[in-house]
Design an enzyme around this catalytic site. Sequence first.
Site, mmCIF file in Angstrom:
data_model
loop_
_atom_site.group_PDB
_atom_site.id
_atom_site.type_symbol
_atom_site.label_atom_id
_atom_site.label_comp_id
_atom_site.label_asym_id
_atom_site.label_seq_id
_atom_site.Cartn_x
_atom_site.Cartn_y
_atom_site.Cartn_z
ATOM 1 N N ASP A 98 0.860 -1.188 0.000
ATOM 2 C CA ASP A 98 0.000 0.000 0.000
ATOM 3 C C ASP A 98 0.893 1.233 0.000
ATOM 4 O OD1 ASP A 98 -2.015 1.812 0.180
ATOM 5 O OD2 ASP A 98 -2.719 1.194 2.161
ATOM 6 N N CYS A 99 1.171 1.748 -1.199
ATOM 7 C CA CYS A 99 2.129 2.850 -1.352
ATOM 8 C C CYS A 99 1.531 4.060 -2.067
ATOM 9 C CB CYS A 99 3.364 2.370 -2.118
ATOM 10 S SG CYS A 99 4.163 0.940 -1.394
ATOM 11 N N LYS A 100 0.406 3.860 -2.748
ATOM 12 C CA LYS A 100 -0.303 4.939 -3.445
ATOM 13 C C LYS A 100 0.637 5.782 -4.303
ATOM 14 C CE LYS A 100 -3.880 5.120 0.112
ATOM 15 N NZ LYS A 100 -3.282 4.123 1.041
ATOM 16 N N ARG A 101 1.465 5.117 -5.080
ATOM 17 C CA ARG A 101 2.431 5.809 -5.927
ATOM 18 C C ARG A 101 1.714 6.568 -7.043
ATOM 19 N NH1 ARG A 101 5.583 6.133 -2.027
ATOM 20 N NH2 ARG A 101 7.162 4.539 -1.709
#
Length: 306
Positions: A98-101
């Site tokens: 879960d990094c929402k790049r």
Amino acid sequence: MIDTLIEKIIEKNNPTAVGLDTSFDYLPDEMKTCCKTAEDAAKAITEFNVTLIDRIKNLVPAVKVQVAYYEMYGVAGLQAFETTLKTARANGLVAIADCKRNDIGSTAACYSAAYLGRSKIGDYEFTPFESDFLTVNGYLGADGLDPFVADCRKYNRGLFVLVKTSNPSSGQLQDKKMDDGRTLYEHTASLVTACGKDLVGKYGYSDIGAVIGATHPAQAERVRREFPALFFLIPGYGAQGGSADGLTVCFDDRGLGGIVNNSRGIICAYKSEKYKGQSYAQAAENAVIAMREDIYRSLQKAGKAR
């Protein structure tokens, strides 16, 4: 990759993911006592996560690991993040980073290489934080998603793209009406569907899925109806206020179509009165079972239980 996730959900009859969003503050006091440095904290977090993975691996299909909780401890924290992902995958769990790049062109390709594709040093190739799925922010448009989608296609990976997020103020932008009368989140869902149209598996869902918050059931129901090929990663259950009854709209009539994340409600369960006196691992296991039963009852009531 989406077929793999769905088959693990079916195997364990449990559409839930444990969020290993592990802050040092969440650890039991006895694990924190001897920690003086970031390296000490990262080591304790790793121990906590590895113990939890071993305890829940036969109950859940996946874990979601939120990178922010590791970045704040610097390099040592990122080592804990890497170890957590590796341990989850080694134990047969689907690992969601879960990094929402969010970026475009070559920069997006670099982000993708770090989690989904391959980084190259001469003839040597590796994936620094190898994951099965990555969360990304698609609000830069298709050229911000294309490098990630390409790696999903090449390496059998998946994405969850932000569409309707669980936070209270998400409607300030995502619910705004566009010129054609549709909301911004509906336009985003359409874009995500188009990006993943060639990656639909045998269950009718694409490797390119959507983040849809459990706290907004009306919007979730609309996206499920209009975009049936989108598989949902569903945050917001538990501590954020999302209920099992409210999130049933995210699932199809087979009880498929989504995976519900719970972070603090699982990893901090040992702090609650309900599980008083239990170890953190035992409390987490019991909280996972309670969540599974809660969601199953709601799906059954909605006529969607398998």
